[in-house]
Design a protein around this motif. Structure first.
Motif, PDB file in Angstrom:
ATOM      1  N   LYS A 121      -0.680  -4.638   8.350  1.00 56.65           N
ATOM      2  CA  LYS A 121      -1.209  -5.089   9.644  1.00 56.65           C
ATOM      3  C   LYS A 121      -2.291  -4.148  10.208  1.00 56.65           C
ATOM      4  CE  LYS A 121       2.491  -2.988  12.301  1.00 56.65           C
ATOM      5  NZ  LYS A 121       3.830  -2.918  12.433  1.00 56.65           N
ATOM      6  N   GLU A 122      -2.396  -2.930   9.649  1.00 56.59           N
ATOM      7  CA  GLU A 122      -3.401  -1.974  10.148  1.00 56.59           C
ATOM      8  C   GLU A 122      -4.747  -2.142   9.446  1.00 56.59           C
ATOM      9  OE1 GLU A 122      -1.224   2.150  11.075  1.00 56.59           O
ATOM     10  OE2 GLU A 122      -0.848   1.453   9.035  1.00 56.59           O
ATOM     11  N   ILE A 123      -4.747  -2.848   8.301  1.00 57.69           N
ATOM     12  CA  ILE A 123      -5.916  -2.804   7.421  1.00 57.69           C
ATOM     13  C   ILE A 123      -7.184  -3.301   8.100  1.00 57.69           C
ATOM     14  CG2 ILE A 123      -6.909  -3.756   5.278  1.00 57.69           C
ATOM     15  CD1 ILE A 123      -4.126  -3.498   4.041  1.00 57.69           C
ATOM     16  N   SER A 124      -7.120  -4.441   8.785  1.00 57.06           N
ATOM     17  CA  SER A 124      -8.391  -4.995   9.278  1.00 57.06           C
ATOM     18  C   SER A 124      -8.981  -4.110  10.368  1.00 57.06           C
ATOM     19  CB  SER A 124      -8.232  -6.449   9.727  1.00 57.06           C
ATOM     20  OG  SER A 124      -7.497  -6.487  10.911  1.00 57.06           O
ATOM     21  N   SER A 125      -8.147  -3.521  11.200  1.00 61.27           N
ATOM     22  CA  SER A 125      -8.703  -2.638  12.231  1.00 61.27           C
ATOM     23  C   SER A 125      -9.273  -1.355  11.597  1.00 61.27           C
ATOM     24  CB  SER A 125      -7.623  -2.355  13.261  1.00 61.27           C
ATOM     25  OG  SER A 125      -7.626  -1.046  13.665  1.00 61.27           O
ATOM     26  N   LEU A 126      -8.592  -0.804  10.582  1.00 59.59           N
ATOM     27  CA  LEU A 126      -9.107   0.405   9.934  1.00 59.59           C
ATOM     28  C   LEU A 126     -10.436   0.129   9.239  1.00 59.59           C
ATOM     29  CD1 LEU A 126      -5.794   1.798   8.334  1.00 59.59           C
ATOM     30  CD2 LEU A 126      -7.041   2.806  10.247  1.00 59.59           C
ATOM     31  N   GLU A 127     -10.502  -0.994   8.522  1.00 58.71           N
ATOM     32  CA  GLU A 127     -11.728  -1.242   7.744  1.00 58.71           C
ATOM     33  C   GLU A 127     -12.910  -1.614   8.627  1.00 58.71           C
ATOM     34  OE1 GLU A 127     -11.441  -4.192   4.658  1.00 58.71           O
ATOM     35  OE2 GLU A 127     -10.188  -5.478   5.873  1.00 58.71           O
ATOM     36  N   ASN A 128     -12.623  -2.036   9.826  1.00 57.82           N
ATOM     37  CA  ASN A 128     -13.673  -2.326  10.795  1.00 57.82           C
ATOM     38  C   ASN A 128     -14.521  -1.097  11.118  1.00 57.82           C
ATOM     39  OD1 ASN A 128     -14.677  -4.463  12.117  1.00 57.82           O
ATOM     40  ND2 ASN A 128     -12.822  -4.821  13.339  1.00 57.82           N
ATOM     41  N   MET A 172       0.807  -1.206   0.000  1.00 59.00           N
ATOM     42  CA  MET A 172       0.000   0.000   0.000  1.00 59.00           C
ATOM     43  C   MET A 172       0.849   1.268   0.000  1.00 59.00           C
ATOM     44  SD  MET A 172      -3.294  -0.587   2.189  1.00 59.00           S
ATOM     45  CE  MET A 172      -3.806   0.851   1.334  1.00 59.00           C
ATOM     46  N   ASN A 173       2.177   1.078   0.100  1.00 61.19           N
ATOM     47  CA  ASN A 173       3.010   2.249   0.269  1.00 61.19           C
ATOM     48  C   ASN A 173       3.957   2.431  -0.908  1.00 61.19           C
ATOM     49  OD1 ASN A 173       1.862   2.599   2.849  1.00 61.19           O
ATOM     50  ND2 ASN A 173       3.167   0.927   3.542  1.00 61.19           N
ATOM     51  N   LYS A 174       4.476   3.661  -0.995  1.00 63.91           N
ATOM     52  CA  LYS A 174       5.422   3.948  -2.073  1.00 63.91           C
ATOM     53  C   LYS A 174       6.721   3.202  -1.833  1.00 63.91           C
ATOM     54  CE  LYS A 174       4.033   8.304  -3.910  1.00 63.91           C
ATOM     55  NZ  LYS A 174       4.188   9.728  -3.966  1.00 63.91           N
ATOM     56  N   LYS A 175       7.240   2.610  -2.907  1.00 70.16           N
ATOM     57  CA  LYS A 175       8.527   1.932  -2.780  1.00 70.16           C
ATOM     58  C   LYS A 175       9.635   2.984  -2.771  1.00 70.16           C
ATOM     59  CE  LYS A 175       7.059  -2.367  -4.766  1.00 70.16           C
ATOM     60  NZ  LYS A 175       6.017  -2.278  -5.771  1.00 70.16           N
ATOM     61  N   ASN A 176      10.776   2.646  -2.162  1.00 70.00           N
ATOM     62  CA  ASN A 176      11.949   3.526  -2.128  1.00 70.00           C
ATOM     63  C   ASN A 176      11.608   4.936  -1.648  1.00 70.00           C
ATOM     64  OD1 ASN A 176      13.364   1.399  -3.300  1.00 70.00           O
ATOM     65  ND2 ASN A 176      12.700   2.053  -5.347  1.00 70.00           N
ATOM     66  N   LYS A 177      10.865   5.012  -0.585  1.00 72.72           N
ATOM     67  CA  LYS A 177      10.500   6.320  -0.053  1.00 72.72           C
ATOM     68  C   LYS A 177      11.723   6.973   0.590  1.00 72.72           C
ATOM     69  CE  LYS A 177       7.255   8.011   3.319  1.00 72.72           C
ATOM     70  NZ  LYS A 177       6.427   7.627   4.435  1.00 72.72           N
ATOM     71  N   GLY A 178      12.026   8.225   0.201  1.00 74.23           N
ATOM     72  CA  GLY A 178      13.192   8.913   0.754  1.00 74.23           C
ATOM     73  C   GLY A 178      12.989   9.241   2.232  1.00 74.23           C
ATOM     74  N   LYS A 179      14.106   9.527   2.912  1.00 74.56           N
ATOM     75  CA  LYS A 179      14.073   9.785   4.362  1.00 74.56           C
ATOM     76  C   LYS A 179      13.195  10.968   4.743  1.00 74.56           C
ATOM     77  CE  LYS A 179      18.323   8.033   6.316  1.00 74.56           C
ATOM     78  NZ  LYS A 179      19.705   8.353   6.433  1.00 74.56           N
ATOM     79  N   MET A 180      13.211  12.010   3.893  1.00 76.40           N
ATOM     80  CA  MET A 180      12.471  13.235   4.211  1.00 76.40           C
ATOM     81  C   MET A 180      11.009  13.147   3.786  1.00 76.40           C
ATOM     82  SD  MET A 180      14.849  15.041   5.468  1.00 76.40           S
ATOM     83  CE  MET A 180      14.377  16.762   5.430  1.00 76.40           C
TER      84      MET A 180
END
Ligand SMILES: C[S@@+](CC[C@H](N)C(=O)[O-])C[C@H]1O[C@@H](n2cnc3c(N)ncnc32)[C@H](O)[C@@H]1O
Length: 313
Positions: free
Chosen positions: A18-25, A1-9
């Motif tokens: 791991k957050e998905i099921s709690s968020l979609e609840n 779900m996230n951008k690959k090679n995300k820079g430090k800044m």
């Protein structure tokens, strides 16, 4: 779900697996209906119309897909003629109109091409009061045309009786020519350690909006995310605390998040599950992080003014 090679800044918001099921609840959806107050509805706005009380919406923020062929994470919007886009808007406004209170305000977003449809459609049922144009400074120029760097927000109301809190949306600007009275006192501006500022009433030309980008914590993967500062101006001007704000095309959740930060009630619907996950995560972060970039001390600061910069870092 996230951008690959995300820079430090890069502070772009991430949603972890791991957050998905709690968020979609937390979402409502056509198979799980309930109280819409301060929720996100996953699905088409049409699926939730029966759950919204008639005459209950104080502010409608409408940011539908513009008339461009665009892929919203799998949902394909196809460019059509001006007439067809006007019919598309007519249907949305007719569907939602019964839900609007008699004192409600309606803001409709568009670009120069859809503005004609917005005016034609909105003026059939609402009082069209103004068109805000905001500078959308992004992208390269075009070689055989003027670069597009503005968008519109049409300001409409259902009746002549509506909320407009002009003192809540003053703009703090640098004073270019600081005029003094004969006795040396300042006229309409304040002298501070950080510079000379004047708080002025807002016009319909906004040059102080930054569209979310990688260094801003509000930034998500949504391709057409509006900034919290932009939505905050509209909510503060056109609602009071505890009023009800509805956004049928919620995207990354900006309207819900800003409504929450400003103590308004809200409901937003979005057809794409991934965007709903980001919207829900932003809502949860807004439990503790209440700041809105560019809005401090009850005023909206011009871009890159020292005080605003400091407080954002
Ligand atoms: C212009 S974007 C809104 C962006 C949003 N204002 C933000 O700040 O992120 C339009 C959104 O409407 C969604 N959408 C399109 N048709 C919809 C429908 N019938 N019901 C709900 N959402 C829809 C798209 O998936 C897209 O995310």
């Amino acid at each position: 779900m996230n951008k690959k090679n995300k820079g430090k800044m890069n502070r772009t918001l991430e949603v972890q697996e791991k957050e998905i099921s709690s968020l979609e609840n937390s979402f409502l959806h056509p198979g799980k209906k309930g109280d819409i107050k301060n929720k996100i509805g996953l699905g088409s706005y049409v699926d939730f119309l029966d759950d919204i009380k008639d005459n209950s919406v104080d502010l409608l923020f409408l940011d539908p897909p513009y008339n461009l062929s665009k892929n919203f994470n799998g949902f394909e919007f196809k460019k059509s003629s001006v007439e067809e886009y006007t019919e598309y808007l007519d249907e949305i406004l007719e569907n939602i109109n019964p839900k609007l209170s008699n004192n409600s305000t309606i803001y409709i977003c568009g670009d120069w091409k859809t503005s004609i449809s917005i005016f034609n459609s909105a003026s059939k049922i609402f009082h069209v009061r103004n068109r805000i144009t905001w500078e959308r400074e992004k992208g390269r120029g075009a070689k055989s045309n003027w670069k597009n760097c503005s968008e519109d927000i049409w300001f409409c109301t259902k009746s002549n009786d509506y909320t407009f809190n002009v003192d809540e949306v003053k703009q703090r600007r640098n004073v270019i020519a600081p005029y003094r009275n004969q006795d040396g006192t300042t006229r309409d501006w304040s002298e501070t350690k950080e510079g000379n500022f004047r708080d002025s009433f807002p016009s319909n030309l906004w040059k102080d909006i930054t569209i979310p980008f990688w260094s801003m914590p509000e930034n998500t993967i949504h391709p057409t995310q509006k900034s919290e500062k932009l939505v905050a101006k509209l909510i503060l001007a056109s609602t009071n605390k505890n009023d009800f704000v509805f956004d049928p095309f919620l995207g990354s959740g900006t309207t819900n998040v800003v409504a929450k930060k400003l103590n308004r009630n809200f409901f937003g619907t979005e057809i794409n599950k991934e965007y709903c996950l980001y919207a829900q995560k932003r809502l949860e972060l807004a439990e503790s992080a209440k700041d809105i970039q560019g809005y401090h001390d009850g005023v909206f600061w011009d871009r890159n003014t020292l005080s605003a910069q400091k407080k954002n870092n």
